[in-house]
Design a protein around this motif. Structure first.
Motif, PDB file in Angstrom:
ATOM      1  N   SER A  75       0.829  -1.209   0.000  1.00 31.38           N
ATOM      2  CA  SER A  75       0.000   0.000   0.000  1.00 31.38           C
ATOM      3  C   SER A  75       0.858   1.251   0.000  1.00 31.38           C
ATOM      4  O   SER A  75       0.543   2.232  -0.687  1.00 31.38           O
ATOM      5  CB  SER A  75      -0.927   0.021   1.214  1.00 31.38           C
ATOM      6  N   ALA A  76       1.942   1.228   0.765  1.00 32.11           N
ATOM      7  CA  ALA A  76       2.831   2.389   0.806  1.00 32.11           C
ATOM      8  C   ALA A  76       3.513   2.603  -0.534  1.00 32.11           C
ATOM      9  O   ALA A  76       3.586   3.730  -1.035  1.00 32.11           O
ATOM     10  CB  ALA A  76       3.880   2.210   1.901  1.00 32.11           C
ATOM     11  N   VAL A  77       4.004   1.536  -1.137  1.00 31.71           N
ATOM     12  CA  VAL A  77       4.706   1.651  -2.419  1.00 31.71           C
ATOM     13  C   VAL A  77       3.753   2.107  -3.518  1.00 31.71           C
ATOM     14  O   VAL A  77       4.045   3.033  -4.275  1.00 31.71           O
ATOM     15  CB  VAL A  77       5.391   0.319  -2.793  1.00 31.71           C
ATOM     16  N   LEU A  78       2.588   1.460  -3.617  1.00 30.89           N
ATOM     17  CA  LEU A  78       1.627   1.841  -4.651  1.00 30.89           C
ATOM     18  C   LEU A  78       1.072   3.243  -4.419  1.00 30.89           C
ATOM     19  O   LEU A  78       0.822   3.983  -5.373  1.00 30.89           O
ATOM     20  CB  LEU A  78       0.489   0.820  -4.726  1.00 30.89           C
ATOM     21  N   GLY A  79       0.868   3.623  -3.158  1.00 26.00           N
ATOM     22  CA  GLY A  79       0.407   4.979  -2.860  1.00 26.00           C
ATOM     23  C   GLY A  79       1.406   6.034  -3.296  1.00 26.00           C
ATOM     24  O   GLY A  79       1.035   7.080  -3.816  1.00 26.00           O
ATOM     25  N   LYS A  80       2.688   5.738  -3.107  1.00 29.00           N
ATOM     26  CA  LYS A  80       3.734   6.675  -3.529  1.00 29.00           C
ATOM     27  C   LYS A  80       3.835   6.737  -5.046  1.00 29.00           C
ATOM     28  O   LYS A  80       3.909   7.811  -5.628  1.00 29.00           O
ATOM     29  CB  LYS A  80       5.078   6.253  -2.919  1.00 29.00           C
ATOM     30  N   VAL A  81       3.816   5.560  -5.702  1.00 30.01           N
ATOM     31  CA  VAL A  81       3.983   5.507  -7.157  1.00 30.01           C
ATOM     32  C   VAL A  81       2.771   6.087  -7.882  1.00 30.01           C
ATOM     33  O   VAL A  81       2.911   6.896  -8.797  1.00 30.01           O
ATOM     34  CB  VAL A  81       4.251   4.062  -7.615  1.00 30.01           C
ATOM     35  N   LEU A  82       1.580   5.684  -7.475  1.00 35.35           N
ATOM     36  CA  LEU A  82       0.372   6.085  -8.199  1.00 35.35           C
ATOM     37  C   LEU A  82      -0.143   7.466  -7.821  1.00 35.35           C
ATOM     38  O   LEU A  82      -0.630   8.209  -8.666  1.00 35.35           O
ATOM     39  CB  LEU A  82      -0.736   5.053  -7.988  1.00 35.35           C
ATOM     40  N   PHE A  83      -0.076   7.819  -6.525  1.00 35.31           N
ATOM     41  CA  PHE A  83      -0.713   9.044  -6.066  1.00 35.31           C
ATOM     42  C   PHE A  83       0.240  10.052  -5.455  1.00 35.31           C
ATOM     43  O   PHE A  83      -0.183  11.131  -5.044  1.00 35.31           O
ATOM     44  CB  PHE A  83      -1.814   8.716  -5.047  1.00 35.31           C
ATOM     45  N   GLY A  84       1.521   9.704  -5.327  1.00 36.28           N
ATOM     46  CA  GLY A  84       2.478  10.621  -4.738  1.00 36.28           C
ATOM     47  C   GLY A  84       2.293  10.837  -3.246  1.00 36.28           C
ATOM     48  O   GLY A  84       2.686  11.865  -2.707  1.00 36.28           O
ATOM     49  N   GLU A  85       1.690   9.865  -2.558  1.00 40.27           N
ATOM     50  CA  GLU A  85       1.453   9.986  -1.124  1.00 40.27           C
ATOM     51  C   GLU A  85       2.756   9.843  -0.357  1.00 40.27           C
ATOM     52  O   GLU A  85       3.674   9.158  -0.778  1.00 40.27           O
ATOM     53  CB  GLU A  85       0.494   8.897  -0.645  1.00 40.27           C
ATOM     54  N   SER A  86       2.810  10.487   0.771  1.00 43.25           N
ATOM     55  CA  SER A  86       3.946  10.296   1.667  1.00 43.25           C
ATOM     56  C   SER A  86       3.411   9.820   3.010  1.00 43.25           C
ATOM     57  O   SER A  86       2.270  10.118   3.383  1.00 43.25           O
ATOM     58  CB  SER A  86       4.726  11.596   1.834  1.00 43.25           C
ATOM     59  N   ARG A  87       4.229   9.079   3.726  1.00 46.63           N
ATOM     60  CA  ARG A  87       3.833   8.530   5.023  1.00 46.63           C
ATOM     61  C   ARG A  87       4.543   9.283   6.133  1.00 46.63           C
ATOM     62  O   ARG A  87       5.681   9.726   5.992  1.00 46.63           O
ATOM     63  CB  ARG A  87       4.199   7.042   5.115  1.00 46.63           C
ATOM     64  N   ALA A  88       3.868   9.387   7.275  1.00 48.21           N
ATOM     65  CA  ALA A  88       4.446  10.047   8.440  1.00 48.21           C
ATOM     66  C   ALA A  88       5.525   9.149   9.045  1.00 48.21           C
ATOM     67  O   ALA A  88       5.534   7.934   8.846  1.00 48.21           O
ATOM     68  CB  ALA A  88       3.357  10.326   9.476  1.00 48.21           C
ATOM     69  N   ILE A  89       6.411   9.752   9.811  1.00 48.37           N
ATOM     70  CA  ILE A  89       7.499   8.995  10.435  1.00 48.37           C
ATOM     71  C   ILE A  89       6.946   7.955  11.405  1.00 48.37           C
ATOM     72  O   ILE A  89       7.498   6.854  11.529  1.00 48.37           O
ATOM     73  CB  ILE A  89       8.507   9.951  11.130  1.00 48.37           C
ATOM     74  N   LEU A  90       5.843   8.255  12.061  1.00 45.22           N
ATOM     75  CA  LEU A  90       5.242   7.294  12.991  1.00 45.22           C
ATOM     76  C   LEU A  90       4.772   6.041  12.252  1.00 45.22           C
ATOM     77  O   LEU A  90       4.874   4.928  12.768  1.00 45.22           O
ATOM     78  CB  LEU A  90       4.079   7.947  13.738  1.00 45.22           C
ATOM     79  N   TRP A  91       4.274   6.209  11.023  1.00 48.49           N
ATOM     80  CA  TRP A  91       3.866   5.056  10.218  1.00 48.49           C
ATOM     81  C   TRP A  91       5.069   4.180   9.929  1.00 48.49           C
ATOM     82  O   TRP A  91       5.000   2.957  10.013  1.00 48.49           O
ATOM     83  CB  TRP A  91       3.218   5.530   8.911  1.00 48.49           C
ATOM     84  N   TRP A  92       6.198   4.793   9.556  1.00 46.36           N
ATOM     85  CA  TRP A  92       7.415   4.027   9.254  1.00 46.36           C
ATOM     86  C   TRP A  92       7.945   3.327  10.498  1.00 46.36           C
ATOM     87  O   TRP A  92       8.450   2.203  10.421  1.00 46.36           O
ATOM     88  CB  TRP A  92       8.477   4.932   8.637  1.00 46.36           C
ATOM     89  N   VAL A  93       7.833   3.962  11.655  1.00 46.84           N
ATOM     90  CA  VAL A  93       8.251   3.317  12.904  1.00 46.84           C
ATOM     91  C   VAL A  93       7.378   2.090  13.158  1.00 46.84           C
ATOM     92  O   VAL A  93       7.872   1.008  13.494  1.00 46.84           O
ATOM     93  CB  VAL A  93       8.183   4.312  14.088  1.00 46.84           C
ATOM     94  N   GLY A  94       6.088   2.240  12.972  1.00 42.46           N
ATOM     95  CA  GLY A  94       5.165   1.125  13.194  1.00 42.46           C
ATOM     96  C   GLY A  94       5.412  -0.039  12.251  1.00 42.46           C
ATOM     97  O   GLY A  94       5.443  -1.204  12.670  1.00 42.46           O
ATOM     98  N   ILE A  95       5.602   0.234  10.973  1.00 43.51           N
ATOM     99  CA  ILE A  95       5.838  -0.857  10.021  1.00 43.51           C
ATOM    100  C   ILE A  95       7.200  -1.490  10.266  1.00 43.51           C
ATOM    101  O   ILE A  95       7.377  -2.695  10.080  1.00 43.51           O
ATOM    102  CB  ILE A  95       5.655  -0.403   8.562  1.00 43.51           C
ATOM    103  N   SER A  96       8.180  -0.709  10.722  1.00 39.31           N
ATOM    104  CA  SER A  96       9.495  -1.269  11.046  1.00 39.31           C
ATOM    105  C   SER A  96       9.402  -2.234  12.224  1.00 39.31           C
ATOM    106  O   SER A  96      10.014  -3.308  12.208  1.00 39.31           O
ATOM    107  CB  SER A  96      10.488  -0.156  11.376  1.00 39.31           C
ATOM    108  N   ILE A  97       8.638  -1.869  13.234  1.00 45.98           N
ATOM    109  CA  ILE A  97       8.437  -2.761  14.382  1.00 45.98           C
ATOM    110  C   ILE A  97       7.714  -4.029  13.939  1.00 45.98           C
ATOM    111  O   ILE A  97       8.059  -5.140  14.362  1.00 45.98           O
ATOM    112  CB  ILE A  97       7.673  -2.029  15.507  1.00 45.98           C
ATOM    113  N   THR A  98       6.722  -3.878  13.084  1.00 44.61           N
ATOM    114  CA  THR A  98       6.002  -5.049  12.566  1.00 44.61           C
ATOM    115  C   THR A  98       6.936  -5.965  11.797  1.00 44.61           C
ATOM    116  O   THR A  98       6.911  -7.189  11.967  1.00 44.61           O
ATOM    117  CB  THR A  98       4.837  -4.600  11.658  1.00 44.61           C
ATOM    118  N   LEU A  99       7.778  -5.399  10.945  1.00 44.67           N
ATOM    119  CA  LEU A  99       8.714  -6.207  10.161  1.00 44.67           C
ATOM    120  C   LEU A  99       9.757  -6.876  11.053  1.00 44.67           C
ATOM    121  O   LEU A  99      10.144  -8.026  10.807  1.00 44.67           O
ATOM    122  CB  LEU A  99       9.376  -5.361   9.082  1.00 44.67           C
ATOM    123  N   CYS A 100      10.221  -6.185  12.101  1.00 44.89           N
ATOM    124  CA  CYS A 100      11.157  -6.816  13.050  1.00 44.89           C
ATOM    125  C   CYS A 100      10.496  -7.991  13.768  1.00 44.89           C
ATOM    126  O   CYS A 100      11.115  -9.049  13.950  1.00 44.89           O
ATOM    127  CB  CYS A 100      11.646  -5.791  14.077  1.00 44.89           C
TER     128      CYS A 100
END
Length: 120
Positions: A75-100
């Motif tokens: 969703s993050a990749v397609l949102g950036k590619v298709l719509f130019g969306e950016s994610r907040a730093i808190l979102w990246w922290v959350g997905i990083s914890i999930t991936l860990c």
């Protein structure tokens, strides 16, 4: 003219010349129908992959976390590619914890399988 019509439908800033025209309503209906079809198709694909993940996974938790993480990342990749969306730093922290957590889950399950094989 079609570019103006599509841009006004996407931006919700239709010029007055497109209001209440038959062309406008047909394109609007077609876009809505197409989007509904895409939602159905992508949900069907997601459930298909999730069912396969459950079949091949050692636990349902691993399949669930893997599917959830892949949905967030795609969703993050397609949102950036298709719509130019950016994610907040808190979102990246959350997905990083999930991936860990996902890495820990898969690492521990492979170690458990190795230990079980050695004991047999």
């Amino acid at each position: 003219m079609p570019e103006e019509l599509i841009s006004c439908l996407l931006d919700d800033t239709c010029p007055e010349k497109f209001e209440d025209t038959k062309e406008h309503s047909e394109v609007h209906f077609a876009l809505r129908l197409g989007c509904a079809g895409l939602v159905f198709a992508f949900n069907a694909a997601m459930w298909t992959f999730f069912a396969k993940a459950l079949r091949y996974s050692s636990s349902s938790a691993a399949a669930t976390v893997t599917t959830t993480a892949s949905n967030f990342v795609s969703s993050a990749v397609l949102g950036k590619v298709l719509f130019g969306e950016s994610r907040a730093i808190l979102w990246w922290v959350g997905i990083s914890i999930t991936l860990c957590g996902l890495v820990l889950l898969h690492t521990s399950s492979s170690r458990t399988e190795d230990t079980t094989k050695k004991e047999s």
